[in-house]
Scaffold this motif. Structure first.
Motif, PDB file in Angstrom:
ATOM      1  N   GLY A 191       0.776  -1.221   0.000  1.00 12.94           N
ATOM      2  CA  GLY A 191       0.000   0.000   0.000  1.00 12.94           C
ATOM      3  C   GLY A 191       0.808   1.271   0.000  1.00 12.94           C
ATOM      4  O   GLY A 191       0.239   2.372  -0.039  1.00 12.94           O
ATOM      5  N   ARG A 192       2.142   1.151   0.014  1.00 12.97           N
ATOM      6  CA  ARG A 192       2.989   2.338   0.083  1.00 12.97           C
ATOM      7  C   ARG A 192       3.959   2.451  -1.086  1.00 12.97           C
ATOM      8  O   ARG A 192       3.975   3.453  -1.790  1.00 12.97           O
ATOM      9  CB  ARG A 192       3.793   2.354   1.394  1.00 12.97           C
ATOM     10  CG  ARG A 192       2.975   2.417   2.655  1.00 12.97           C
ATOM     11  CD  ARG A 192       3.887   2.615   3.855  1.00 12.97           C
ATOM     12  NE  ARG A 192       4.486   3.946   3.854  1.00 12.97           N
ATOM     13  CZ  ARG A 192       5.648   4.235   4.466  1.00 12.97           C
ATOM     14  NH1 ARG A 192       6.346   3.279   5.056  1.00 12.97           N
ATOM     15  NH2 ARG A 192       6.112   5.476   4.450  1.00 12.97           N
ATOM     16  N   LEU A 193       4.767   1.386  -1.323  1.00 10.93           N
ATOM     17  CA  LEU A 193       5.821   1.531  -2.318  1.00 10.93           C
ATOM     18  C   LEU A 193       6.274   0.188  -2.848  1.00 10.93           C
ATOM     19  O   LEU A 193       6.171  -0.845  -2.187  1.00 10.93           O
ATOM     20  CB  LEU A 193       7.018   2.285  -1.722  1.00 10.93           C
ATOM     21  CG  LEU A 193       7.756   1.617  -0.556  1.00 10.93           C
ATOM     22  CD1 LEU A 193       8.919   0.742  -1.022  1.00 10.93           C
ATOM     23  CD2 LEU A 193       8.260   2.675   0.413  1.00 10.93           C
ATOM     24  N   ILE A 194       6.801   0.232  -4.066  1.00  9.34           N
ATOM     25  CA  ILE A 194       7.530  -0.874  -4.666  1.00  9.34           C
ATOM     26  C   ILE A 194       8.635  -0.270  -5.526  1.00  9.34           C
ATOM     27  O   ILE A 194       8.423   0.731  -6.221  1.00  9.34           O
ATOM     28  CB  ILE A 194       6.614  -1.813  -5.483  1.00  9.34           C
ATOM     29  CG1 ILE A 194       7.396  -3.054  -5.957  1.00  9.34           C
ATOM     30  CG2 ILE A 194       5.984  -1.092  -6.665  1.00  9.34           C
ATOM     31  CD1 ILE A 194       6.502  -4.135  -6.535  1.00  9.34           C
ATOM     32  N   THR A 195       9.840  -0.864  -5.463  1.00  9.93           N
ATOM     33  CA  THR A 195      10.978  -0.316  -6.202  1.00  9.93           C
ATOM     34  C   THR A 195      11.842  -1.426  -6.763  1.00  9.93           C
ATOM     35  O   THR A 195      11.858  -2.544  -6.247  1.00  9.93           O
ATOM     36  CB  THR A 195      11.876   0.565  -5.303  1.00  9.93           C
ATOM     37  OG1 THR A 195      12.612  -0.270  -4.399  1.00  9.93           O
ATOM     38  CG2 THR A 195      11.071   1.591  -4.516  1.00  9.93           C
ATOM     39  N   VAL A 196      12.589  -1.082  -7.812  1.00  5.47           N
ATOM     40  CA  VAL A 196      13.642  -1.955  -8.339  1.00  5.47           C
ATOM     41  C   VAL A 196      14.859  -1.102  -8.677  1.00  5.47           C
ATOM     42  O   VAL A 196      14.730   0.052  -9.096  1.00  5.47           O
ATOM     43  CB  VAL A 196      13.196  -2.747  -9.588  1.00  5.47           C
ATOM     44  CG1 VAL A 196      12.163  -3.790  -9.226  1.00  5.47           C
ATOM     45  CG2 VAL A 196      12.685  -1.825 -10.690  1.00  5.47           C
ATOM     46  N   GLN A 197      16.053  -1.679  -8.472  1.00  4.09           N
ATOM     47  CA  GLN A 197      17.281  -0.979  -8.810  1.00  4.09           C
ATOM     48  C   GLN A 197      17.534  -0.987 -10.318  1.00  4.09           C
ATOM     49  O   GLN A 197      18.154  -0.075 -10.854  1.00  4.09           O
ATOM     50  CB  GLN A 197      18.460  -1.609  -8.075  1.00  4.09           C
ATOM     51  CG  GLN A 197      19.816  -1.042  -8.439  1.00  4.09           C
ATOM     52  CD  GLN A 197      19.911   0.449  -8.233  1.00  4.09           C
ATOM     53  OE1 GLN A 197      19.876   0.943  -7.113  1.00  4.09           O
ATOM     54  NE2 GLN A 197      20.006   1.200  -9.333  1.00  4.09           N
ATOM     55  N   GLY A 198      17.049  -2.006 -11.006  1.00  6.52           N
ATOM     56  CA  GLY A 198      17.261  -2.104 -12.447  1.00  6.52           C
ATOM     57  C   GLY A 198      16.249  -1.318 -13.258  1.00  6.52           C
ATOM     58  O   GLY A 198      15.482  -0.503 -12.725  1.00  6.52           O
ATOM     59  N   LEU A 246       1.670  -3.153 -11.336  1.00  9.78           N
ATOM     60  CA  LEU A 246       0.218  -3.010 -11.478  1.00  9.78           C
ATOM     61  C   LEU A 246      -0.525  -3.804 -10.407  1.00  9.78           C
ATOM     62  O   LEU A 246      -1.526  -3.317  -9.863  1.00  9.78           O
ATOM     63  CB  LEU A 246      -0.216  -3.442 -12.874  1.00  9.78           C
ATOM     64  CG  LEU A 246       0.333  -2.584 -14.027  1.00  9.78           C
ATOM     65  CD1 LEU A 246      -0.072  -3.167 -15.362  1.00  9.78           C
ATOM     66  CD2 LEU A 246      -0.124  -1.130 -13.913  1.00  9.78           C
ATOM     67  N   ARG A 247      -0.050  -4.997 -10.095  1.00  3.08           N
ATOM     68  CA  ARG A 247      -0.676  -5.757  -9.011  1.00  3.08           C
ATOM     69  C   ARG A 247      -0.556  -5.024  -7.688  1.00  3.08           C
ATOM     70  O   ARG A 247      -1.484  -5.041  -6.856  1.00  3.08           O
ATOM     71  CB  ARG A 247      -0.055  -7.157  -8.904  1.00  3.08           C
ATOM     72  CG  ARG A 247      -0.457  -8.091 -10.047  1.00  3.08           C
ATOM     73  CD  ARG A 247      -0.059  -9.535  -9.754  1.00  3.08           C
ATOM     74  NE  ARG A 247       1.383  -9.690  -9.645  1.00  3.08           N
ATOM     75  CZ  ARG A 247       2.173  -9.982 -10.663  1.00  3.08           C
ATOM     76  NH1 ARG A 247       1.673 -10.136 -11.897  1.00  3.08           N
ATOM     77  NH2 ARG A 247       3.475 -10.121 -10.485  1.00  3.08           N
ATOM     78  N   PHE A 248       0.575  -4.347  -7.488  1.00  2.00           N
ATOM     79  CA  PHE A 248       0.766  -3.520  -6.304  1.00  2.00           C
ATOM     80  C   PHE A 248      -0.299  -2.418  -6.226  1.00  2.00           C
ATOM     81  O   PHE A 248      -0.852  -2.133  -5.169  1.00  2.00           O
ATOM     82  CB  PHE A 248       2.183  -2.931  -6.338  1.00  2.00           C
ATOM     83  CG  PHE A 248       2.407  -1.708  -5.509  1.00  2.00           C
ATOM     84  CD1 PHE A 248       2.446  -1.779  -4.119  1.00  2.00           C
ATOM     85  CD2 PHE A 248       2.592  -0.463  -6.120  1.00  2.00           C
ATOM     86  CE1 PHE A 248       2.672  -0.641  -3.361  1.00  2.00           C
ATOM     87  CE2 PHE A 248       2.815   0.668  -5.370  1.00  2.00           C
ATOM     88  CZ  PHE A 248       2.848   0.589  -3.991  1.00  2.00           C
ATOM     89  N   LEU A 249      -0.586  -1.795  -7.370  1.00  2.00           N
ATOM     90  CA  LEU A 249      -1.625  -0.751  -7.379  1.00  2.00           C
ATOM     91  C   LEU A 249      -3.007  -1.333  -7.125  1.00  2.00           C
ATOM     92  O   LEU A 249      -3.869  -0.653  -6.564  1.00  2.00           O
ATOM     93  CB  LEU A 249      -1.592   0.002  -8.709  1.00  2.00           C
ATOM     94  CG  LEU A 249      -0.324   0.775  -9.047  1.00  2.00           C
ATOM     95  CD1 LEU A 249      -0.483   1.521 -10.367  1.00  2.00           C
ATOM     96  CD2 LEU A 249       0.042   1.752  -7.941  1.00  2.00           C
ATOM     97  N   LEU A 250      -3.216  -2.565  -7.539  1.00  3.35           N
ATOM     98  CA  LEU A 250      -4.533  -3.193  -7.374  1.00  3.35           C
ATOM     99  C   LEU A 250      -4.780  -3.691  -5.954  1.00  3.35           C
ATOM    100  O   LEU A 250      -5.932  -3.996  -5.609  1.00  3.35           O
ATOM    101  CB  LEU A 250      -4.664  -4.372  -8.346  1.00  3.35           C
ATOM    102  CG  LEU A 250      -4.870  -4.013  -9.825  1.00  3.35           C
ATOM    103  CD1 LEU A 250      -4.592  -5.220 -10.714  1.00  3.35           C
ATOM    104  CD2 LEU A 250      -6.278  -3.479 -10.073  1.00  3.35           C
ATOM    105  N   GLU A 251      -3.743  -3.780  -5.162  1.00  8.00           N
ATOM    106  CA  GLU A 251      -3.897  -4.282  -3.797  1.00  8.00           C
ATOM    107  C   GLU A 251      -4.855  -3.415  -2.973  1.00  8.00           C
ATOM    108  O   GLU A 251      -4.829  -2.180  -3.093  1.00  8.00           O
ATOM    109  CB  GLU A 251      -2.555  -4.313  -3.064  1.00  8.00           C
ATOM    110  CG  GLU A 251      -1.584  -5.349  -3.570  1.00  8.00           C
ATOM    111  CD  GLU A 251      -0.220  -5.241  -2.919  1.00  8.00           C
ATOM    112  OE1 GLU A 251       0.575  -6.185  -3.049  1.00  8.00           O
ATOM    113  OE2 GLU A 251       0.065  -4.197  -2.288  1.00  8.00           O
ATOM    114  N   ASP A 252      -5.670  -4.045  -2.165  1.00  9.40           N
ATOM    115  CA  ASP A 252      -6.538  -3.306  -1.249  1.00  9.40           C
ATOM    116  C   ASP A 252      -5.722  -2.719  -0.101  1.00  9.40           C
ATOM    117  O   ASP A 252      -4.690  -3.263   0.270  1.00  9.40           O
ATOM    118  CB  ASP A 252      -7.610  -4.240  -0.673  1.00  9.40           C
ATOM    119  CG  ASP A 252      -8.597  -4.669  -1.773  1.00  9.40           C
ATOM    120  OD1 ASP A 252      -8.813  -3.891  -2.710  1.00  9.40           O
ATOM    121  OD2 ASP A 252      -9.108  -5.799  -1.654  1.00  9.40           O
TER     122      ASP A 252
END
Length: 252
Positions: A191-198, A246-252
């Motif tokens: 509900g807050r963040l997701i990141t990748v270094q690549g 996108l799945r991260f954005l879809l999370e409740d």
């Protein structure tokens, strides 16, 4: 969250001219990737390309150009040739804006390379130059159990173009993966963040243009360049990583 999603791409750099001519600016490249990923999920009743409303914000040359948080659902911070640990005015403004996003609980954050590092900096951990050198072109990184769940893969191959790193995972985030060169390859907080270094948004042509330019400039010596260029066209998981976004954005 439910679509449609209003996604603001903060462009922390302008691609090289050959890349702009073929693929557009970073906002265009990310929009194309996210929409491709949405349609590739094969769930049009859940999400599709038409559910993504992407706006682009040049935060380098237009330092005061930021979205109103009431008008967006997610903020994606792009990669950059600049140093995430510098104190240039536009970088300090970007860190401040990122802190404001982190301080609220509706708008979600996605960070890619430099953006991953800016989020780490905004969360109070050290970012800087690695003493292990560069990661270049398509390389794998090992996933944690949470990483396998998030990316729905056993391992991830991704374009890399960095020697700056986040030195440790900030409090409150879950580690998603690591490599021999960089122990903080990806992070997540529901509900807050997701990141990748690549760089999931890169393709072989973008990588080749950057490698060639930096080789000609003397940034990469012959050995480093020759090692990287042979992996520029290797298979990578950019679309799968964008689907995780996108799945991260879809999370409740």
């Amino acid at each position: 969250m439910k679509p449609p999603f209003r996604i603001a791409v903060l462009e922390a750099d302008t691609p090289l001219p050959d890349v702009v001519e073929q693929f557009g600016r970073y906002g265009d490249i990310f929009e194309r990737l996210l929409k491709t990923a949405a349609d590739a999920m094969g769930q049009p009743d859940v999400i599709s390309a038409r559910d993504l409303q992407v706006s682009k914000w040049d935060v380098v040359d237009n330092e005061d150009s930021y979205p109103d948080l009431d008008d967006v659902d997610a903020v994606l911070i792009s990669g950059s040739k600049h140093n995430s640990f510098d104190d240039k005015p536009w970088i300090l403004k970007l860190v401040d804006f990122t802190e404001r996003v982190l301080a609220q609980d509706r708008v979600r954050l996605i960070g890619v390379c430099f953006g991953h590092q800016i989020i780490g900096r905004a969360m109070g951990v050290k970012v800087g130059r690695s003493d292990k050198g560069w990661e270049l072109a398509v390389l794998p990184f090992a996933l944690t159990d949470k990483g396998k769940e998030i990316f729905q893969k056993e391992t991830v191959n991704i374009h890399q173009m960095h020697r700056d790193i986040v030195f440790e995972y900030p409090p409150g985030v879950e580690p998603l993966g690591q490599s021999p060169v960089c122990s903080t390859q990806a992070m997540y907080a529901k509900g807050r963040l997701i990141t990748v270094q690549g760089h999931p948004e890169f393709n072989d042509r973008i990588m080749e243009v950057i490698l060639n330019a930096r080789h000609e400039q003397g940034v990469f010596d012959d050995a480093l360049y020759n090692d990287a260029i042979k992996r520029a066209a290797s298979s990578h998981d950019g679309v799968a990583i964008a689907q995780a976004f996108l799945r991260f954005l879809l999370e409740d």
